[in-house]
Scaffold this active site. Sequence first.
Site, PDB file in Angstrom:
ATOM      1  N   TYR A   1      -1.651   7.354 -44.317  1.00 58.91           N
ATOM      2  CA  TYR A   1      -2.473   7.333 -43.107  1.00 58.91           C
ATOM      3  C   TYR A   1      -3.668   6.393 -43.268  1.00 58.91           C
ATOM      4  CZ  TYR A   1      -4.845   9.146 -38.940  1.00 58.91           C
ATOM      5  OH  TYR A   1      -5.456   9.261 -37.706  1.00 58.91           O
TER       6      TYR A   1
ATOM      7  N   SER B   1      -9.430   5.227 -37.270  1.00 57.85           N
ATOM      8  CA  SER B   1      -9.676   6.621 -37.616  1.00 57.85           C
ATOM      9  C   SER B   1     -10.897   6.701 -38.526  1.00 57.85           C
ATOM     10  CB  SER B   1      -8.449   7.191 -38.349  1.00 57.85           C
ATOM     11  OG  SER B   1      -8.721   8.453 -38.933  1.00 57.85           O
TER      12      SER B   1
END
Length: 287
Positions: free
Chosen positions: A159, A146
């Site tokens: 995350y 990401s």
Amino acid sequence: MSPYRFTGRTAVVTGAASGIGEQLAHGLAARGSDLVLADRDALRLDAVAEAIRSAHPARTVEAHVVDLADRDAVVALATGIRERHPRLGLLVNNAGVALGGRFDQVEVEEFEWVMAVNFTAPMLLIHHLLPALTAEPGSHLVNVSSLYGLIAPPGQSAYSSSKFALRGLSEVLRGELLENGVGVTTVHPGGVRTRIAESARIGTAVPTGDVERHQRMFAAMLTYPPEKAAEEILEGVRRRRGRVLIAASAKVPDLLARLMPVSHMRLLNRLTAAVARRGAVKAPVRG
């Protein structure tokens, strides 16, 4: 390494029921690959599989409903795939989940859920399917990290931790698997338009009044077409690229983090807030 050959090979894709995973599945089928698709959303996954079978009747498409947070289910999935497909051309660890909230606003169980889906599941799949990948000359591994595997903004402790971990594993494997002829690509998408904002969880201790505002701002950042992201990933695989950054929303922060390794977040926070506010104003309200 020579360019990756898609035709006549089997590809495994997780998170295949929507977003980037769905578009990757369609793109792989169009390039001549048979598919093993996995997702926790049975209805959406079935629809994707049926659409691909209809569009590409020569392709074999398997669909497996699995919760990647369930370690035993992941191991069972990998074991079954390896038994049916002792040789694999491509493994794409695409599935991911998000959790909003500062570190002190999330429970340990919530943090561990994110790590289980975003890191432990890919690690297990790689571990159990590596013999099938190394058995196929010129195979390839893709781990979708990401933007938050490049930078670590406040409010994304779980995350970012999971995506940095996946990035680290990918970089280790890139060197280790070179002698086996297995390529490794790490993908860092920016604001790609997927369902991750809809499915994201919010930390237990996040104030109720902050939840909707954060969800709307997060969703407003996701504008890049998933079909375009998928094409960039598959081109990166074909060219055996070690890293693929998708959209300016990933490339600019990556550059700033390299130029200002300590102070880049202050500037990025201001830029992100401004972009999100503009997007939130333009975005339609969903009931």
